[in-house]
Design a protein around this motif. Sequence first.
Motif, PDB file in Angstrom:
ATOM      1  N   LEU A 197       0.839  -1.203   0.000  1.00 34.42           N
ATOM      2  CA  LEU A 197       0.000   0.000   0.000  1.00 34.42           C
ATOM      3  C   LEU A 197       0.872   1.250   0.000  1.00 34.42           C
ATOM      4  O   LEU A 197       0.558   2.240  -0.678  1.00 34.42           O
ATOM      5  CB  LEU A 197      -0.952  -0.008   1.205  1.00 34.42           C
ATOM      6  CG  LEU A 197      -2.080  -1.046   1.143  1.00 34.42           C
ATOM      7  CD1 LEU A 197      -2.829  -1.110   2.465  1.00 34.42           C
ATOM      8  CD2 LEU A 197      -3.040  -0.748  -0.016  1.00 34.42           C
ATOM      9  N   GLU A 198       1.986   1.195   0.734  1.00 36.85           N
ATOM     10  CA  GLU A 198       2.926   2.322   0.760  1.00 36.85           C
ATOM     11  C   GLU A 198       3.587   2.477  -0.612  1.00 36.85           C
ATOM     12  O   GLU A 198       3.695   3.584  -1.140  1.00 36.85           O
ATOM     13  CB  GLU A 198       3.978   2.066   1.861  1.00 36.85           C
ATOM     14  CG  GLU A 198       4.692   3.277   2.367  1.00 36.85           C
ATOM     15  CD  GLU A 198       3.785   4.392   2.867  1.00 36.85           C
ATOM     16  OE1 GLU A 198       4.098   5.562   2.545  1.00 36.85           O
ATOM     17  OE2 GLU A 198       2.782   4.138   3.562  1.00 36.85           O
ATOM     18  N   ARG A 199       4.013   1.362  -1.198  1.00 42.07           N
ATOM     19  CA  ARG A 199       4.629   1.394  -2.531  1.00 42.07           C
ATOM     20  C   ARG A 199       3.630   1.929  -3.556  1.00 42.07           C
ATOM     21  O   ARG A 199       4.008   2.665  -4.471  1.00 42.07           O
ATOM     22  CB  ARG A 199       5.102  -0.013  -2.910  1.00 42.07           C
ATOM     23  CG  ARG A 199       5.795  -0.087  -4.263  1.00 42.07           C
ATOM     24  CD  ARG A 199       6.409  -1.443  -4.516  1.00 42.07           C
ATOM     25  NE  ARG A 199       5.449  -2.388  -5.069  1.00 42.07           N
ATOM     26  CZ  ARG A 199       5.730  -3.642  -5.394  1.00 42.07           C
ATOM     27  NH1 ARG A 199       6.937  -4.124  -5.191  1.00 42.07           N
ATOM     28  NH2 ARG A 199       4.808  -4.436  -5.903  1.00 42.07           N
ATOM     29  N   GLY A 200       2.363   1.564  -3.387  1.00 40.40           N
ATOM     30  CA  GLY A 200       1.335   1.990  -4.326  1.00 40.40           C
ATOM     31  C   GLY A 200       1.150   3.495  -4.391  1.00 40.40           C
ATOM     32  O   GLY A 200       0.714   4.033  -5.402  1.00 40.40           O
ATOM     33  N   LYS A 201       1.529   4.182  -3.306  1.00 38.22           N
ATOM     34  CA  LYS A 201       1.406   5.654  -3.291  1.00 38.22           C
ATOM     35  C   LYS A 201       2.372   6.306  -4.273  1.00 38.22           C
ATOM     36  O   LYS A 201       2.111   7.396  -4.757  1.00 38.22           O
ATOM     37  CB  LYS A 201       1.676   6.189  -1.885  1.00 38.22           C
ATOM     38  CG  LYS A 201       0.616   5.799  -0.879  1.00 38.22           C
ATOM     39  CD  LYS A 201       0.989   6.278   0.513  1.00 38.22           C
ATOM     40  CE  LYS A 201      -0.017   5.799   1.549  1.00 38.22           C
ATOM     41  NZ  LYS A 201       0.385   6.157   2.914  1.00 38.22           N
ATOM     42  N   THR A 202       3.491   5.629  -4.561  1.00 35.57           N
ATOM     43  CA  THR A 202       4.489   6.215  -5.456  1.00 35.57           C
ATOM     44  C   THR A 202       4.657   5.451  -6.766  1.00 35.57           C
ATOM     45  O   THR A 202       5.082   6.014  -7.757  1.00 35.57           O
ATOM     46  CB  THR A 202       5.871   6.303  -4.765  1.00 35.57           C
ATOM     47  OG1 THR A 202       6.235   4.993  -4.326  1.00 35.57           O
ATOM     48  CG2 THR A 202       5.828   7.259  -3.590  1.00 35.57           C
ATOM     49  N   SER A 203       4.313   4.151  -6.760  1.00 30.73           N
ATOM     50  CA  SER A 203       4.555   3.327  -7.957  1.00 30.73           C
ATOM     51  C   SER A 203       3.535   3.583  -9.056  1.00 30.73           C
ATOM     52  O   SER A 203       3.815   3.347 -10.219  1.00 30.73           O
ATOM     53  CB  SER A 203       4.534   1.845  -7.596  1.00 30.73           C
ATOM     54  OG  SER A 203       3.209   1.410  -7.330  1.00 30.73           O
ATOM     55  N   GLY A 204       2.342   3.999  -8.658  1.00 30.78           N
ATOM     56  CA  GLY A 204       1.277   4.179  -9.636  1.00 30.78           C
ATOM     57  C   GLY A 204       0.645   2.868 -10.074  1.00 30.78           C
ATOM     58  O   GLY A 204      -0.258   2.856 -10.899  1.00 30.78           O
ATOM     59  N   ARG A 205       1.109   1.761  -9.515  1.00 32.99           N
ATOM     60  CA  ARG A 205       0.558   0.463  -9.884  1.00 32.99           C
ATOM     61  C   ARG A 205      -0.784   0.265  -9.185  1.00 32.99           C
ATOM     62  O   ARG A 205      -0.843   0.241  -7.961  1.00 32.99           O
ATOM     63  CB  ARG A 205       1.512  -0.664  -9.480  1.00 32.99           C
ATOM     64  CG  ARG A 205       2.762  -0.729 -10.312  1.00 32.99           C
ATOM     65  CD  ARG A 205       3.705  -1.810  -9.850  1.00 32.99           C
ATOM     66  NE  ARG A 205       3.052  -3.106  -9.731  1.00 32.99           N
ATOM     67  CZ  ARG A 205       3.707  -4.233  -9.486  1.00 32.99           C
ATOM     68  NH1 ARG A 205       5.010  -4.215  -9.333  1.00 32.99           N
ATOM     69  NH2 ARG A 205       3.045  -5.370  -9.380  1.00 32.99           N
TER      70      ARG A 205
ATOM     71  N   ASP B 197      -2.492  -2.351  -8.791  1.00 31.71           N
ATOM     72  CA  ASP B 197      -2.562  -3.583  -7.993  1.00 31.71           C
ATOM     73  C   ASP B 197      -1.862  -3.434  -6.639  1.00 31.71           C
ATOM     74  O   ASP B 197      -1.977  -4.300  -5.784  1.00 31.71           O
ATOM     75  CB  ASP B 197      -2.007  -4.786  -8.771  1.00 31.71           C
ATOM     76  CG  ASP B 197      -0.575  -4.606  -9.230  1.00 31.71           C
ATOM     77  OD1 ASP B 197      -0.093  -3.460  -9.325  1.00 31.71           O
ATOM     78  OD2 ASP B 197       0.078  -5.627  -9.503  1.00 31.71           O
ATOM     79  N   ASP B 198      -1.137  -2.327  -6.437  1.00 28.54           N
ATOM     80  CA  ASP B 198      -0.502  -2.043  -5.149  1.00 28.54           C
ATOM     81  C   ASP B 198      -1.319  -1.046  -4.317  1.00 28.54           C
ATOM     82  O   ASP B 198      -0.898  -0.673  -3.237  1.00 28.54           O
ATOM     83  CB  ASP B 198       0.900  -1.454  -5.353  1.00 28.54           C
ATOM     84  CG  ASP B 198       1.931  -2.480  -5.770  1.00 28.54           C
ATOM     85  OD1 ASP B 198       1.634  -3.691  -5.728  1.00 28.54           O
ATOM     86  OD2 ASP B 198       3.043  -2.068  -6.142  1.00 28.54           O
ATOM     87  N   GLN B 199      -2.461  -0.614  -4.828  1.00 26.28           N
ATOM     88  CA  GLN B 199      -3.239   0.413  -4.139  1.00 26.28           C
ATOM     89  C   GLN B 199      -4.548  -0.103  -3.562  1.00 26.28           C
ATOM     90  O   GLN B 199      -5.263   0.643  -2.913  1.00 26.28           O
ATOM     91  CB  GLN B 199      -3.523   1.575  -5.110  1.00 26.28           C
ATOM     92  CG  GLN B 199      -2.254   2.248  -5.592  1.00 26.28           C
ATOM     93  CD  GLN B 199      -2.499   3.230  -6.715  1.00 26.28           C
ATOM     94  OE1 GLN B 199      -3.631   3.545  -7.050  1.00 26.28           O
ATOM     95  NE2 GLN B 199      -1.436   3.726  -7.309  1.00 26.28           N
ATOM     96  N   ASP B 200      -4.846  -1.346  -3.798  1.00 28.47           N
ATOM     97  CA  ASP B 200      -6.123  -1.921  -3.387  1.00 28.47           C
ATOM     98  C   ASP B 200      -5.858  -3.148  -2.517  1.00 28.47           C
ATOM     99  O   ASP B 200      -5.352  -4.165  -2.998  1.00 28.47           O
ATOM    100  CB  ASP B 200      -6.912  -2.300  -4.648  1.00 28.47           C
ATOM    101  CG  ASP B 200      -8.278  -2.884  -4.355  1.00 28.47           C
ATOM    102  OD1 ASP B 200      -8.455  -3.551  -3.308  1.00 28.47           O
ATOM    103  OD2 ASP B 200      -9.181  -2.701  -5.195  1.00 28.47           O
ATOM    104  N   GLU B 201      -6.200  -3.044  -1.229  1.00 32.70           N
ATOM    105  CA  GLU B 201      -5.898  -4.126  -0.297  1.00 32.70           C
ATOM    106  C   GLU B 201      -6.552  -5.441  -0.718  1.00 32.70           C
ATOM    107  O   GLU B 201      -5.951  -6.517  -0.579  1.00 32.70           O
ATOM    108  CB  GLU B 201      -6.329  -3.749   1.126  1.00 32.70           C
ATOM    109  CG  GLU B 201      -5.892  -4.780   2.136  1.00 32.70           C
ATOM    110  CD  GLU B 201      -6.084  -4.335   3.583  1.00 32.70           C
ATOM    111  OE1 GLU B 201      -6.146  -5.239   4.438  1.00 32.70           O
ATOM    112  OE2 GLU B 201      -6.164  -3.126   3.856  1.00 32.70           O
TER     113      GLU B 201
END
Length: 190
Positions: free
Chosen positions: A126-134, A136-140
């Motif tokens: 979730l933290e990576r998703g804030k910067t990666s733009g991916r 699949d990393d932003q949705d638990e």
Amino acid sequence: MINIVLFGKPGAGKGTQAEFLKEKYNLTHLSTGDIFRFNIKNETELGQLAKTFMDKGDLVPDDVTIKMLQSEVEKNPQSKGFLFDGFPRTLSQAEALDAFLESKNEKITATVALEASDEILVQRLLERGKTSGRPDDQDEEKIRNRYQEYNEKTAPLMQYYKAQDKFHAVDGIGSIAEITHRLSSVIDSL
């Protein structure tokens, strides 16, 4: 020749650690994700075939994935060894990889799994998703679905490699340097 399979759930640090390991041991890093993207971008025959499955939301069949990977190994005949990242993911892929390496008088030296609790990994992603733009990393929920898929399809590979006495679990929690040290200790003992 050293041939290492690097395991771990999404967010376990495989990509980060792979960079250190490939440099330290002079290995050719083979990431299935990178291989797929390269073949699709360059519209290779295998890339176009893989894209037909991906466009439908289907998993790329093992035989296509294996052919792409074999092609990458063939492109690097002078390699001191390979670091397989994201492959194999299923028992049939592991068996196909073993058969392919055996045809080249090679074998998997070891499999190393970076282990961490799901709760810690969810927070990392979730933290990576804030910067990666991916996405699949932003949705638990999507993250937990990826872990379910890992548990069902990839975790059984641990038994496969344990039966060959090639499986090593490494604590994936700590600083990057601490984890690199743990991984290096395992590889240096081979």
